[in-house]
Design a protein around this motif. Sequence first.
Motif, short mmCIF file in Angstrom:
data_model
loop_
_atom_site.label_atom_id
_atom_site.label_comp_id
_atom_site.label_asym_id
_atom_site.label_seq_id
_atom_site.Cartn_x
_atom_site.Cartn_y
_atom_site.Cartn_z
N ASP A 166 0.82 -1.16 0.05
CA ASP A 166 0.02 -0.07 0.06
C ASP A 166 0.72 1.08 -0.23
O ASP A 166 2.15 1.09 -0.32
CB ASP A 166 -0.92 -0.06 1.28
N VAL A 167 0.47 2.42 0.70
CA VAL A 167 1.49 3.47 0.69
C VAL A 167 2.06 3.40 2.01
O VAL A 167 1.91 2.67 2.71
CB VAL A 167 0.49 4.91 0.58
N VAL A 168 2.88 4.63 1.75
CA VAL A 168 3.81 4.58 3.14
C VAL A 168 3.03 4.92 4.26
O VAL A 168 2.00 5.62 4.28
CB VAL A 168 4.69 5.83 2.90
N ALA A 169 3.27 4.13 5.45
CA ALA A 169 2.64 4.26 6.58
C ALA A 169 1.40 3.87 6.82
O ALA A 169 0.44 4.39 7.40
CB ALA A 169 2.74 5.67 7.46
N ALA A 170 0.71 3.00 5.65
CA ALA A 170 -0.69 2.64 5.58
C ALA A 170 -1.19 1.84 6.75
O ALA A 170 -2.28 1.73 7.18
CB ALA A 170 -1.02 1.81 4.19
N GLY A 171 -0.14 0.91 7.36
CA GLY A 171 -0.41 0.23 8.50
C GLY A 171 -0.25 0.70 9.73
O GLY A 171 -0.76 1.95 9.81
N GLY A 172 0.25 0.28 10.93
CA GLY A 172 0.19 0.34 12.19
C GLY A 172 1.05 2.01 12.44
O GLY A 172 0.86 2.65 13.20
N SER A 173 1.92 1.98 11.52
CA SER A 173 2.82 3.26 11.68
C SER A 173 1.94 4.53 11.33
O SER A 173 2.25 5.58 11.93
CB SER A 173 3.98 3.29 10.76
N GLY A 174 0.97 4.43 10.39
CA GLY A 174 -0.08 5.71 9.95
C GLY A 174 -0.89 5.82 11.18
O GLY A 174 -1.37 6.81 11.41
N ARG A 175 -1.19 4.70 12.11
CA ARG A 175 -2.35 4.91 13.07
C ARG A 175 -1.58 5.29 14.45
O ARG A 175 -2.25 5.41 15.23
CB ARG A 175 -3.01 3.54 13.07
N SER A 176 -0.34 5.62 14.47
CA SER A 176 0.36 5.84 15.63
C SER A 176 0.11 7.28 16.23
O SER A 176 -0.57 8.10 15.43
CB SER A 176 1.80 5.78 15.45
N SER A 177 0.06 7.38 17.36
CA SER A 177 -0.46 8.74 17.80
C SER A 177 0.63 9.72 17.61
O SER A 177 0.35 11.00 18.14
CB SER A 177 -0.49 8.55 19.48
N ALA A 178 1.92 9.13 17.04
CA ALA A 178 2.85 10.28 16.78
C ALA A 178 3.41 11.00 18.03
O ALA A 178 3.72 12.15 17.83
CB ALA A 178 2.39 10.93 15.61
N LEU A 179 3.63 10.57 19.12
CA LEU A 179 3.72 11.31 20.32
C LEU A 179 5.36 11.43 20.39
O LEU A 179 6.11 10.47 20.12
CB LEU A 179 3.20 10.43 21.60
N ILE A 180 5.95 12.85 20.59
CA ILE A 180 7.29 12.97 20.70
C ILE A 180 7.23 13.41 22.10
O ILE A 180 6.76 14.56 22.64
CB ILE A 180 7.67 14.05 19.59
N ARG A 181 8.23 12.62 22.88
CA ARG A 181 8.21 12.98 24.42
C ARG A 181 9.78 12.97 24.58
O ARG A 181 10.53 12.26 24.08
CB ARG A 181 7.30 12.34 25.22
N MET A 182 10.10 13.63 25.97
CA MET A 182 11.64 13.69 26.36
C MET A 182 11.61 13.17 27.87
O MET A 182 12.59 13.13 28.53
CB MET A 182 12.15 15.01 26.20
N HIS A 183 10.58 12.47 28.42
CA HIS A 183 10.45 12.24 29.67
C HIS A 183 10.51 10.53 29.91
O HIS A 183 9.54 9.83 29.81
CB HIS A 183 9.42 12.80 30.39
N TYR A 184 11.95 9.94 29.86
CA TYR A 184 11.90 8.57 29.94
C TYR A 184 12.81 8.27 31.30
O TYR A 184 13.78 9.17 31.69
CB TYR A 184 12.70 7.99 28.75
N SER A 185 12.66 7.11 31.84
CA SER A 185 13.55 6.83 32.84
C SER A 185 14.56 5.58 32.65
O SER A 185 15.68 5.49 33.38
CB SER A 185 12.72 6.49 34.21
N PHE A 186 14.29 4.89 31.52
CA PHE A 186 15.12 3.94 31.28
C PHE A 186 16.16 4.46 30.43
O PHE A 186 15.95 4.84 29.31
CB PHE A 186 14.29 2.58 30.39
N PRO A 187 17.57 4.23 30.96
CA PRO A 187 18.70 4.81 30.28
C PRO A 187 18.79 4.66 28.76
O PRO A 187 19.03 5.75 27.95
CB PRO A 187 19.76 4.27 31.14
N PRO A 188 18.39 3.58 28.23
CA PRO A 188 18.49 3.27 26.62
C PRO A 188 17.47 4.00 26.07
O PRO A 188 17.81 4.79 24.95
CB PRO A 188 18.28 2.06 26.55
N GLU A 189 16.36 4.61 26.70
CA GLU A 189 15.25 5.33 25.91
C GLU A 189 15.86 6.63 26.12
O GLU A 189 15.26 7.56 25.08
CB GLU A 189 13.77 4.93 26.55
#
Length: 85
Positions: free
Chosen positions: A38-61
């Motif tokens: 299908d088209v780019v991001a037609a599946g689950g990627s296109g249905r993401s909430s597209a949240l961009i955040r910077m508050h993580y506690s797990f060091p790799p994240e």
Amino acid sequence: MSNKNVDIVILGAGVIGTSIAFQLAQRAPGRVVVLDRDVVAAGGSGRSSALIRMHYSFPPEVELALRSLEMFKNWEELVERPRHF
């Protein structure tokens, strides 16, 4: 398109497939082609909430978020296209 014109084929144009293609293109491995049913991001990627955040506690994240922020800050220079961030 002939097989002789393609060096790498990536199946799936979601967030993972397009990210892999982007990283490979930065390293200039040859001709990279992304195929999807299908088209780019037609599946689950296109249905993401597209949240961009910077508050993580797990060091790799935390490290991933910081590296991602640097990429977003320099996106126009990185891809030579306007950014929408």
